[in-house]
Write a protein that holds these residues in place. Structure first.
Motif, mmCIF file in Angstrom:
data_model
loop_
_atom_site.group_PDB
_atom_site.id
_atom_site.type_symbol
_atom_site.label_atom_id
_atom_site.label_comp_id
_atom_site.label_asym_id
_atom_site.label_seq_id
_atom_site.Cartn_x
_atom_site.Cartn_y
_atom_site.Cartn_z
ATOM 1 N N VAL A 49 -3.035 -10.031 -26.028
ATOM 2 C CA VAL A 49 -2.348 -11.151 -26.663
ATOM 3 C C VAL A 49 -2.511 -12.417 -25.826
ATOM 4 N N SER A 50 -2.357 -13.555 -26.490
ATOM 5 C CA SER A 50 -2.310 -14.857 -25.822
ATOM 6 C C SER A 50 -1.095 -15.613 -26.328
ATOM 7 N N ALA A 51 -0.377 -16.239 -25.428
ATOM 8 C CA ALA A 51 0.831 -16.962 -25.814
ATOM 9 C C ALA A 51 0.489 -18.149 -26.702
ATOM 10 N N LYS A 52 1.285 -18.339 -27.742
ATOM 11 C CA LYS A 52 1.099 -19.483 -28.614
ATOM 12 C C LYS A 52 1.468 -20.769 -27.868
ATOM 13 N N PRO A 53 0.832 -21.886 -28.186
ATOM 14 C CA PRO A 53 1.195 -23.161 -27.545
ATOM 15 C C PRO A 53 2.657 -23.512 -27.807
ATOM 16 N N LEU A 54 3.294 -24.046 -26.793
ATOM 17 C CA LEU A 54 4.704 -24.419 -26.940
ATOM 18 C C LEU A 54 4.865 -25.718 -27.711
ATOM 19 N N GLN A 55 3.864 -26.608 -27.625
ATOM 20 C CA GLN A 55 3.955 -27.905 -28.283
ATOM 21 C C GLN A 55 2.773 -28.072 -29.238
ATOM 22 N N ASP A 56 3.021 -28.707 -30.345
ATOM 23 C CA ASP A 56 1.972 -29.045 -31.304
ATOM 24 C C ASP A 56 1.875 -30.568 -31.368
ATOM 25 N N PRO A 57 0.785 -31.162 -30.862
ATOM 26 C CA PRO A 57 0.683 -32.628 -30.850
ATOM 27 C C PRO A 57 0.310 -33.225 -32.202
ATOM 28 N N ARG A 74 5.094 -15.087 -38.012
ATOM 29 C CA ARG A 74 5.760 -16.369 -37.764
ATOM 30 C C ARG A 74 6.776 -16.290 -36.632
ATOM 31 N N ASN A 75 7.247 -15.098 -36.299
ATOM 32 C CA ASN A 75 8.232 -14.964 -35.234
ATOM 33 C C ASN A 75 7.638 -14.532 -33.900
ATOM 34 N N ASP A 76 6.405 -14.080 -33.918
ATOM 35 C CA ASP A 76 5.765 -13.635 -32.685
ATOM 36 C C ASP A 76 5.416 -14.852 -31.822
ATOM 37 N N LYS A 77 5.729 -14.771 -30.534
ATOM 38 C CA LYS A 77 5.393 -15.853 -29.609
ATOM 39 C C LYS A 77 3.964 -15.753 -29.108
ATOM 40 N N TYR A 78 3.234 -14.744 -29.590
ATOM 41 C CA TYR A 78 1.874 -14.499 -29.118
ATOM 42 C C TYR A 78 0.921 -14.373 -30.311
ATOM 43 N N TYR A 79 -0.353 -14.757 -30.050
ATOM 44 C CA TYR A 79 -1.439 -14.408 -30.948
ATOM 45 C C TYR A 79 -2.019 -13.083 -30.484
ATOM 46 N N SER A 80 -2.293 -12.194 -31.411
ATOM 47 C CA SER A 80 -2.901 -10.916 -31.077
ATOM 48 C C SER A 80 -4.413 -11.044 -31.240
ATOM 49 N N ILE A 81 -5.171 -10.755 -30.185
ATOM 50 C CA ILE A 81 -6.605 -11.047 -30.214
ATOM 51 C C ILE A 81 -7.489 -9.827 -30.007
ATOM 52 N N ARG A 113 0.130 -6.253 -24.062
ATOM 53 C CA ARG A 113 1.474 -6.010 -24.574
ATOM 54 C C ARG A 113 1.561 -4.563 -25.042
ATOM 55 N N ASP A 114 2.601 -3.872 -24.606
ATOM 56 C CA ASP A 114 2.737 -2.466 -24.995
ATOM 57 C C ASP A 114 3.534 -2.336 -26.286
ATOM 58 N N ASN A 115 3.720 -1.080 -26.712
ATOM 59 C CA ASN A 115 4.407 -0.832 -27.978
ATOM 60 C C ASN A 115 5.858 -1.295 -27.961
ATOM 61 N N GLY A 116 6.420 -1.443 -26.762
ATOM 62 C CA GLY A 116 7.795 -1.908 -26.667
ATOM 63 C C GLY A 116 7.930 -3.410 -26.595
ATOM 64 N N GLY A 117 6.835 -4.126 -26.654
ATOM 65 C CA GLY A 117 6.861 -5.577 -26.634
ATOM 66 C C GLY A 117 6.813 -6.185 -25.248
#
Length: 663
Positions: A49-57, A74-81, A113-117
């Protein structure tokens, strides 16, 4: 196999190809493994996973309808790659192309990221192979999980199970058969495992296991048109040398304006272990240097055929291809002849007489921006956001959210800005805007012209930013462009010497509304008063720039001066440079030249009718030039039907202060 090297040109998607996984197939029934095996497989298999950007310019036409996205997305703070798995001794494996999504990324660095998040940061990269598409790494604070058992001698025909983060929805297991082996395509140095278990975007880097849960290989790719997938045998990972990154891959490289291709082997290596950021820096330095070398080699290939060299360039070097204000690209066709490409679309009207003409050639966006009258020239030329906000009104950039495409209305100030001077001395403003939601950049090279900008733009995945940038810079050498605007716009433009191309540095354009207009360069000069034609702020001046031979080399310079009393007026004057054509251009070019030398019709100063207008034309050479190689054709056009005497008077007014300064 898809080539994931940033410099690889063939098959590259220029737009926002955001899914890192390379595997695509229809879903298959869930695998029926012994339930006792499942907990161990699931515990040792991770999402990458990669963390989603905190700010959108970016700004949008309306709030993003994020409720259209699935709840998890929409609720995940990460992109799954992608997918990774534990192989023992504190080490983990994933696909190289999954880890490489972090190169110059606008997202957070790849993590597990494991199965428990719970999310685990990558510590050190220990092994890496681009050609075999795998990477071995350790974690900064690893979980206490048992590694998957490994099987290094798999047997074709057995049941297998693809394990991975299919479509970013968590780790799933699907069954099929290990059908056969097939040699890798470059040199046959190893065999891929071929299998029929379904694999989807996100499966890349996951394990292919047998019925006992033993890892046979790393899931990587699939055949384009069938449900037959590929895995790297796990023995290839284990046998690879420790503490070494290796790149040994054949890469094809192309450039937009001609169909020549070079294929070379990108071969290099560097020492490991390295922290993740240091690994990316080492990798990027080598890839960037390689694509630099490939572009140089491609442009240096057959230099005698590359514009402006060779007979294929002659037609363009002995004509003014267009006087339009839309930029075109100089491209070579299959017969070796260079001409203009790039299609303009309908104008998008802006307020206060402004408009944008968009167009395209290949993956390049071409544009002409005519500045609205209520936008100060100082703001337009100094604030890139002003120009981009106007360009965005064409709707070329939209963000997909669920089933809707939401228009982007502003990008703000560019994150990176510079000035690029092309081979012809034209000073392009180089802007780069991040598109964090897409892990991509918008690369724009915009050339200031009197009425606004012309330019070329393209999208680049973050890991390909350097390659796309150097290609866009190189493309500017092949842009055909004219300089057009009202006299009021020219006045604003000429007072900014930092915007002027080299060809205009020694050209003097002076005018005093209602009194006098003058133009002087090293090639010719002329002047006139309102007795010939009105001189006012809304009079329109177009300099038609062309490429032509001059004293043993090809130059880019003004070859036509066109001036009308105002934009809607059919009364205008025109001075056009012509040059003796080489013999190989044929009779049409030679006959036209001979007519000019002899002042034969239509160059005989006799009026003629043409589309509800009257024209008169003659030819001027440098005084004393018995056999001139350069001639200037002088035109005057008036609306409606006009008598010879009146048109002759106008032509004489144009000629009385016209001086040709080159032979």
């Amino acid at each position: 196999m898809q080539d994931s090297t940033p410099g690889a040109r063939a098959g590259r998607t220029p737009w926002l190809a955001l899914i890192a996984g390379l595997c695509f197939a229809a879903a298959a029934p869930a695998a029926s493994l012994d339930p006792q095996r499942l907990p161990g497989i699931q515990a040792a298999t991770f999402e990458v996973v990669s963390a989603k950007p905190l700010q959108d310019p970016l700004q949008y036409e309306r709030p993003l309808p994020l409720e259209l996205l699935p709840f998890q997305q929409r609720n995940d703070k990460y992109y799954s790659i992608g997918t990774a798995f534990a192989i023992g001794d504190g080490r983990y494996v994933t696909a190289a192309h999954v880890l490489l999504t972090g190169v110059d990324s606008l997202w957070g660095p790849p993590a597990l990221r494991d199965n428990g998040g719970r999310v685990y940061a990558i510590d050190k990269v220990r092994k890496f192979s681009l050609e075999k598409d795998f990477v071995v790494f350790t974690l900064a604070a690893p979980p206490a999980v048992a590694a998957l058992p490994l099987e290094t001698v798999p047997v074709p025909g057995q049941a297998v199970y693809s394990v991975g983060n299919a479509y970013g929805t968590g780790v799933v297991i699907r069954d099929g058969l290990y059908t056969s082996d097939t040699p890798e395509q470059q040199d046959g140095r190893w065999n891929w495992l071929r299998f029929s278990a379904a694999a989807s975007p996100g499966n890349s880097g996951g394990p292919l296991v047998d019925k006992d849960g033993k890892v046979l290989g790393v899931v990587l790719a699939k055949s384009p048109n069938e449900n037959l997938n590929y895995a790297l045998p796990i023995a290839q990972v284990l046998d690879a040398p420790d503490d070494l990154a290796r790149i040994d891959q054949r890469v094809s490289y192309q450039f937009d304006v001609f169909d020549s291709t070079i294929s070379n082997t990108f071969r290099t290596q560097f020492a490991l272990p390295l922290a993740l950021d240091d690994f990316y820096a080492a990798y990027s330095a080598r890839v960037d240097a390689y694509v630099d070398s490939q572009l140089r080699e491609l442009l240096g290939k057959e230099p005698q055929r590359l514009f402006p060299n060779g007979e294929g360039s002659s037609e363009l070097l002995h004509s003014i291809a267009t006087m339009g204000d839309f930029p075109r690209l100089i491209t070579r066709n299959s017969s070796g002849t260079w001409g203009l490409s790039g299609e303009a679309e309908n104008d998008v009207r802006l307020a206060a007489n402004g408009y944008v003409t968009p167009g395209a050639f290949g993956k390049n966006l071409l544009f002409h921006l005519r500045k609205p009258d209520d936008v100060p020239a100082d703001r337009l030329y100094r604030e890139p956001a002003v120009a981009m906000d106007l360009l965005l009104k064409t709707g070329f950039l939209k963000r997909n959210v669920g089933a809707e495409n939401i228009l982007v209305t502003s990008l703000g100030a560019p994150a990176k800005a510079a000035v690029h001077v092309d081979a012809w001395g034209r000073r392009w403003q180089e802007w780069r805007w991040p598109l964090p939601y897409a892990n991509a950049w918008l690369v724009v090279l915009a050339l200031p012209v009197p009425d606004g900008y012309v330019g070329v733009a393209r999208f680049a995945l973050a890991m390909q930013e350097h390659d796309q940038l150097i290609n866009t810079r190189a493309l500017t050498d092949f842009v055909y462009v004219n300089y057009d605007g009202t006299l009021a716009q020219w006045k604003e433009f000429l007072r900014r010497p930092e915007l002027l191309p080299a060809a205009l540095r020694d050209t003097r354009i002076d005018f005093d509304y209602g009194r006098r207009f003058s133009y002087a360069s090293g090639r010719m000069r002329f002047a006139f008063t309102p007795q010939l034609q009105a001189i006012q702020p809304d009079s329109v001046l177009t300099l038609g720039f062309a490429f032509f031979p001059d004293r043993g080399k090809v130059v880019w310079d003004a070859a036509e001066v066109w001036l009308s009393a105002k934009a809607s007026d059919d009364n205008y004057l025109m001075l056009v440079r012509g040059q003796a054509p080489p013999p190989h251009l044929g009779d049409d070019y030679r006959n036209d030249w001979e007519k000019k030398l002899r002042r034969q019709h239509p160059f005989d100063a006799k009026v003629r009718s043409d589309e509800d207008a009257t024209k008169i034309t003659t030819v001027v050479a440098m005084p004393g030039a018995d056999d001139p190689a350069v001639l200037y054709t002088a035109y005057y056009t008036a609306e409606g039907s006009q008598p010879q005497a009146q048109m002759q008077d106008k032509l004489e007014l144009l000629l009385q202060d016209l001086h040709v300064l080159e032979r």
